[in-house]
Write a protein that holds these residues in place. Structure first.
Motif, mmCIF file in Angstrom:
data_model
loop_
_atom_site.group_PDB
_atom_site.id
_atom_site.type_symbol
_atom_site.label_atom_id
_atom_site.label_comp_id
_atom_site.label_asym_id
_atom_site.label_seq_id
_atom_site.Cartn_x
_atom_site.Cartn_y
_atom_site.Cartn_z
ATOM 1 N N GLY A 16 5.082 8.065 2.569
ATOM 2 C CA GLY A 16 5.183 9.515 2.491
ATOM 3 C C GLY A 16 6.570 10.033 2.807
ATOM 4 O O GLY A 16 7.143 10.813 2.057
ATOM 5 N N CYS A 17 7.136 9.584 3.948
ATOM 6 C CA CYS A 17 8.431 10.127 4.370
ATOM 7 C C CYS A 17 9.537 9.078 4.460
ATOM 8 O O CYS A 17 10.688 9.428 4.682
ATOM 9 C CB CYS A 17 8.286 10.841 5.717
ATOM 10 N N GLY A 18 9.204 7.798 4.297
ATOM 11 C CA GLY A 18 10.215 6.749 4.332
ATOM 12 C C GLY A 18 10.474 6.162 5.713
ATOM 13 O O GLY A 18 11.305 5.275 5.862
ATOM 14 N N ASN A 19 9.774 6.637 6.734
ATOM 15 C CA ASN A 19 9.956 6.133 8.097
ATOM 16 C C ASN A 19 9.773 4.623 8.154
ATOM 17 O O ASN A 19 8.838 4.073 7.595
ATOM 18 C CB ASN A 19 8.936 6.821 9.016
ATOM 19 N N LEU A 20 10.697 3.949 8.860
ATOM 20 C CA LEU A 20 10.622 2.504 9.048
ATOM 21 C C LEU A 20 10.503 2.111 10.520
ATOM 22 O O LEU A 20 10.363 0.940 10.831
ATOM 23 C CB LEU A 20 11.880 1.831 8.480
ATOM 24 N N TRP A 62 6.435 10.302 12.416
ATOM 25 C CA TRP A 62 7.209 11.422 11.908
ATOM 26 C C TRP A 62 6.355 12.435 11.161
ATOM 27 O O TRP A 62 6.399 13.613 11.446
ATOM 28 C CB TRP A 62 8.317 10.934 10.985
ATOM 29 N N CYS A 63 5.589 11.972 10.178
ATOM 30 C CA CYS A 63 4.844 12.921 9.336
ATOM 31 C C CYS A 63 3.347 12.933 9.628
ATOM 32 O O CYS A 63 2.633 13.788 9.128
ATOM 33 C CB CYS A 63 5.102 12.666 7.849
ATOM 34 N N GLY A 64 2.867 11.959 10.410
ATOM 35 C CA GLY A 64 1.466 11.938 10.803
ATOM 36 C C GLY A 64 0.509 11.299 9.805
ATOM 37 O O GLY A 64 -0.679 11.178 10.092
ATOM 38 N N ARG A 65 1.000 10.884 8.669
ATOM 39 C CA ARG A 65 0.108 10.307 7.655
ATOM 40 C C ARG A 65 -0.363 8.923 8.049
ATOM 41 O O ARG A 65 0.398 8.119 8.570
ATOM 42 C CB ARG A 65 0.819 10.238 6.311
ATOM 43 N N ASP A 66 -1.637 8.662 7.794
ATOM 44 C CA ASP A 66 -2.168 7.318 8.012
ATOM 45 C C ASP A 66 -2.605 6.687 6.697
ATOM 46 O O ASP A 66 -3.036 5.546 6.675
ATOM 47 C CB ASP A 66 -3.316 7.326 9.016
ATOM 48 N N ASP A 67 -2.464 7.435 5.607
ATOM 49 C CA ASP A 67 -2.883 6.934 4.299
ATOM 50 C C ASP A 67 -1.715 6.417 3.455
ATOM 51 O O ASP A 67 -1.908 6.004 2.318
ATOM 52 C CB ASP A 67 -3.610 8.033 3.529
ATOM 53 N N ALA A 68 -0.500 6.425 4.018
ATOM 54 C CA ALA A 68 0.665 6.019 3.235
ATOM 55 C C ALA A 68 1.424 4.860 3.873
ATOM 56 O O ALA A 68 2.523 4.536 3.443
ATOM 57 C CB ALA A 68 1.605 7.216 3.058
#
Length: 90
Positions: A16-20, A62-68
């Motif tokens: 989603g946001c690219g966080n690594l 960062w974005c809170g997504r757990d589906d990405a």
């Protein structure tokens, strides 16, 4: 959503946001530990043997997504985040 832990050649990435680098991981571990108590009753865990582990969820800090959340090769992730590895546009 992934319930898999990356190995030594992999890492997580948020699609989603690219966080690594920042993830919230909920997991359950079954361990056997050797506890050493001193004379005052305080303990130190001297060794831990993980018998089993289950990852319930991984979400992006960062974005809170757990589906990405995806597992990617560490080398590919390092190249995609290094601006010097991309060819300049002409």
């Amino acid at each position: 959503m992934t319930s898999q832990l990356p190995d030594a050649t992999q890492r997580w990435r948020c699609g989603g946001c690219g966080n690594l680098t920042r993830f919230d991981v909920t997991r359950t571990r079954q361990t056997t530990e050797f506890w050493h108590f001193d004379l005052a009753g305080e303990h130190t865990v001297e060794s831990t043997d993980v018998k089993g582990e289950f990852v319930a969820s991984v979400s992006c800090r960062w974005c809170g997504r757990d589906d990405a959340i995806e597992i990617v090769d560490r080398n590919e992730a390092a190249l995609s985040e290094d601006p010097t590895s991309q060819s300049p546009s002409d």
